[in-house]
Write a protein that holds these residues in place. Structure first.
Motif, mmCIF file in Angstrom:
data_model
loop_
_atom_site.group_PDB
_atom_site.id
_atom_site.type_symbol
_atom_site.label_atom_id
_atom_site.label_comp_id
_atom_site.label_asym_id
_atom_site.label_seq_id
_atom_site.Cartn_x
_atom_site.Cartn_y
_atom_site.Cartn_z
ATOM 1 N N GLY A 275 89.172 83.453 -20.132
ATOM 2 C CA GLY A 275 89.471 82.032 -20.028
ATOM 3 C C GLY A 275 88.256 81.137 -20.118
ATOM 4 N N GLU A 276 87.058 81.695 -20.248
ATOM 5 C CA GLU A 276 85.843 80.887 -20.345
ATOM 6 C C GLU A 276 85.422 80.718 -21.812
ATOM 7 O OE1 GLU A 276 83.495 81.787 -16.152
ATOM 8 O OE2 GLU A 276 82.809 82.758 -18.008
ATOM 9 N N LEU A 277 84.831 79.561 -22.105
ATOM 10 C CA LEU A 277 84.244 79.320 -23.420
ATOM 11 C C LEU A 277 82.855 79.931 -23.480
ATOM 12 C CD1 LEU A 277 85.240 75.612 -24.131
ATOM 13 C CD2 LEU A 277 85.993 77.633 -25.416
ATOM 14 N N ALA A 278 82.545 80.551 -24.604
ATOM 15 C CA ALA A 278 81.217 81.137 -24.783
ATOM 16 C C ALA A 278 80.794 80.956 -26.227
ATOM 17 C CB ALA A 278 81.240 82.619 -24.409
ATOM 18 N N ARG A 279 79.499 81.098 -26.501
ATOM 19 C CA ARG A 279 78.955 80.951 -27.850
ATOM 20 C C ARG A 279 78.833 82.325 -28.507
ATOM 21 N NH1 ARG A 279 73.843 79.389 -27.841
ATOM 22 N NH2 ARG A 279 73.575 80.031 -25.669
ATOM 23 N N PHE A 280 79.219 82.354 -29.793
ATOM 24 C CA PHE A 280 79.173 83.587 -30.573
ATOM 25 C C PHE A 280 78.549 83.294 -31.933
ATOM 26 C CE2 PHE A 280 82.693 83.872 -27.658
ATOM 27 C CZ PHE A 280 82.610 85.159 -27.152
ATOM 28 N N VAL A 281 77.928 84.310 -32.517
ATOM 29 C CA VAL A 281 77.386 84.217 -33.874
ATOM 30 C C VAL A 281 78.287 85.012 -34.801
ATOM 31 C CG1 VAL A 281 75.463 84.764 -35.409
ATOM 32 C CG2 VAL A 281 75.022 83.895 -33.114
ATOM 33 N N ASN A 282 78.895 84.309 -35.768
ATOM 34 C CA ASN A 282 79.698 84.956 -36.797
ATOM 35 C C ASN A 282 78.757 85.776 -37.674
ATOM 36 O OD1 ASN A 282 81.126 85.597 -39.149
ATOM 37 N ND2 ASN A 282 82.371 83.727 -39.024
ATOM 38 N N LEU A 283 78.946 87.103 -37.716
ATOM 39 C CA LEU A 283 78.019 87.974 -38.436
ATOM 40 C C LEU A 283 78.160 87.832 -39.943
ATOM 41 C CD1 LEU A 283 78.172 91.248 -36.288
ATOM 42 C CD2 LEU A 283 76.569 89.335 -36.145
ATOM 43 N N GLN A 284 79.266 87.243 -40.428
ATOM 44 C CA GLN A 284 79.420 87.051 -41.873
ATOM 45 C C GLN A 284 78.777 85.750 -42.329
ATOM 46 O OE1 GLN A 284 83.497 87.441 -43.109
ATOM 47 N NE2 GLN A 284 83.675 89.562 -42.421
ATOM 48 N N SER A 285 79.035 84.667 -41.585
ATOM 49 C CA SER A 285 78.500 83.366 -41.998
ATOM 50 C C SER A 285 77.207 82.998 -41.296
ATOM 51 C CB SER A 285 79.534 82.273 -41.729
ATOM 52 O OG SER A 285 79.730 82.137 -40.308
ATOM 53 N N ASN A 286 76.864 83.761 -40.255
ATOM 54 C CA ASN A 286 75.682 83.502 -39.438
ATOM 55 C C ASN A 286 75.756 82.145 -38.732
ATOM 56 O OD1 ASN A 286 73.309 84.676 -38.446
ATOM 57 N ND2 ASN A 286 72.030 83.404 -39.790
ATOM 58 N N VAL A 289 79.475 79.571 -33.130
ATOM 59 C CA VAL A 289 80.715 78.865 -32.789
ATOM 60 C C VAL A 289 81.033 79.091 -31.312
ATOM 61 C CG1 VAL A 289 81.668 79.062 -35.112
ATOM 62 C CG2 VAL A 289 82.146 80.842 -33.415
ATOM 63 N N GLU A 290 81.846 78.218 -30.755
ATOM 64 C CA GLU A 290 82.355 78.376 -29.392
ATOM 65 C C GLU A 290 83.755 78.945 -29.469
ATOM 66 O OE1 GLU A 290 82.387 74.897 -26.939
ATOM 67 O OE2 GLU A 290 80.526 75.462 -25.941
ATOM 68 N N ARG A 298 87.127 90.320 -27.093
ATOM 69 C CA ARG A 298 87.929 89.470 -27.973
ATOM 70 C C ARG A 298 87.781 88.010 -27.547
ATOM 71 N NH1 ARG A 298 92.938 89.498 -30.955
ATOM 72 N NH2 ARG A 298 94.166 87.612 -30.499
ATOM 73 N N ALA A 299 87.680 87.110 -28.566
ATOM 74 C CA ALA A 299 87.609 85.680 -28.315
ATOM 75 C C ALA A 299 88.368 84.956 -29.415
ATOM 76 C CB ALA A 299 86.172 85.207 -28.252
ATOM 77 N N ARG A 300 88.866 83.756 -29.078
ATOM 78 C CA ARG A 300 89.710 83.009 -30.008
ATOM 79 C C ARG A 300 89.110 81.635 -30.268
ATOM 80 N NH1 ARG A 300 93.736 83.006 -27.122
ATOM 81 N NH2 ARG A 300 93.857 80.838 -26.423
ATOM 82 N N VAL A 301 89.056 81.272 -31.549
ATOM 83 C CA VAL A 301 88.561 79.977 -31.960
ATOM 84 C C VAL A 301 89.744 79.041 -32.165
ATOM 85 C CG1 VAL A 301 87.268 78.690 -33.706
ATOM 86 C CG2 VAL A 301 86.560 81.007 -33.067
ATOM 87 N N GLY A 302 89.635 77.825 -31.625
ATOM 88 C CA GLY A 302 90.728 76.873 -31.755
ATOM 89 C C GLY A 302 90.861 76.366 -33.169
ATOM 90 N N ALA A 303 92.075 75.843 -33.496
ATOM 91 C CA ALA A 303 92.368 75.367 -34.840
ATOM 92 C C ALA A 303 91.969 73.914 -34.981
ATOM 93 C CB ALA A 303 93.846 75.543 -35.157
#
Length: 309
Positions: A275-286, A289-290, A298-303
């Motif tokens: 339930g917490e927001l965290a920062r991640f690095v997309n390994l494809q686009s570098n 994102v939050e 597992r984490a979910r990006v909002g639309a």
């Protein structure tokens, strides 16, 4: 005057013992009653055993008797004590039924609870205090009177150590206590606390920190931020939601929109709980994102149109 009376009493009430018999002083002289006799001091005093030498000390205390006085009374009853060991004073102690400081505090805490309906921790002004009752006495101890100031916590009580005894003044302070959940054992960092890890103890309310966790529900299922010691109230800062994602961990990053779902691999830049927001690095686009952590790894990006995935 008292010693002269005792000598006279000894001479009038006791017949001569074994004439000229040599006697040996006991190494340890302990009495139970209110008088010290020749039989208390000498093992083979014979018929002179009941001769009273002196009043015994108060229960639980010690006194000493002059050697010359002991020799004089012994000689008057045909007991020969040469004092070959060169004893200067004869020490005598008296047995007692002791009322310890722990017993006194328990009594006072019980009385305060009965009067106020609140649990208290009592601290005596003299933490080593003890009351003594004669061996064979009846009743007691009992609280004769108790004065307590709830604002300052100061208390003064009169306690009789046995039935018929003169009350003894006892002073101290009473502190209101509360029951708090604490760890029953040391717990290392990053451990999830279970109900079996907790015990409840009494803690002075004036020593409970504002950020202390006083409910088991606020502790069970939480994870420790650092190594914690047992038997101490836990603070909010000590605990956190179980971390489902660890910094540096590879996770599945999911993007969802109406009619669309994408997933990529990403690396977490910080720890995060469910339930917490965290920062991640997309390994494809570098790109960084939050995303909202919704399960282990597992984490979910909002639309949102602004999200660059």
């Amino acid at each position: 005057m008292i010693r002269t009376s005792l000598i006279a009493l000894a001479c009038l009430t006791t017949a001569p013992a074994l004439a000229g018999e040599a006697v040996v002083l006991r190494e340890t002289v302990t009495v139970e009653g209110g008088h010290v006799t020749l039989g208390d001091l000498f093992a083979n005093a014979g018929d002179a055993a009941e001769v009273v030498l002196a009043r015994a000390p108060a229960p639980g205390s010690r006194t000493s008797i002059d050697v010359g006085y002991v020799q004089r009374i012994a000689a008057q009853h045909d007991l020969d004590w040469a004092n070959a060991g060169g004893v200067h004073r004869v020490a005598v102690s008296r047995l007692s039924r002791a009322v310890s400081a722990d017993m006194l505090t328990d009594m006072l805490e019980g009385e305060l609870f009965a009067r106020t309906g609140e649990a208290h921790e009592v601290q005596l002004s003299n933490s080593a205090m003890a009351l003594h009752a004669p061996v064979g006495s009846f009743g007691g101890p009992q609280i004769v009177s108790l004065n307590f100031d709830s604002r300052s916590g100061m208390l003064a009580a009169e306690v009789a150590p046995y039935d018929g005894a003169n009350p003894v003044r006892v002073t101290g302070r009473g502190h209101v206590t509360v029951d708090v959940p604490v760890l029953a054992r040391p717990v290392a960092a990053d451990q999830t606390i279970t109900e079996d890890d907790l015990v409840w103890i009494s803690w002075r309310s004036d020593r409970v920190r504002p950020d202390a966790v006083l409910s088991a529900d606020g502790i069970v299922g939480q994870e420790t931020r650092r190594a914690l010691r047992p038997n101490e109230p836990l603070r909010v800062y000590d605990l956190q939601q179980p971390q489902l994602v660890a910094r540096g961990e590879l996770v599945t990053l999911v993007f969802e929109a109406p009619g669309l779902q994408l997933s990529v691999r990403a690396r977490a830049l910080e720890n995060a709980a469910e339930g917490e927001l965290a920062r991640f690095v997309n390994l494809q686009s570098n790109r960084t994102v939050e995303a909202l952590v919704d399960g282990p790894g597992r984490a979910r990006v909002g639309a949102s149109p602004a999200v660059a995935f």
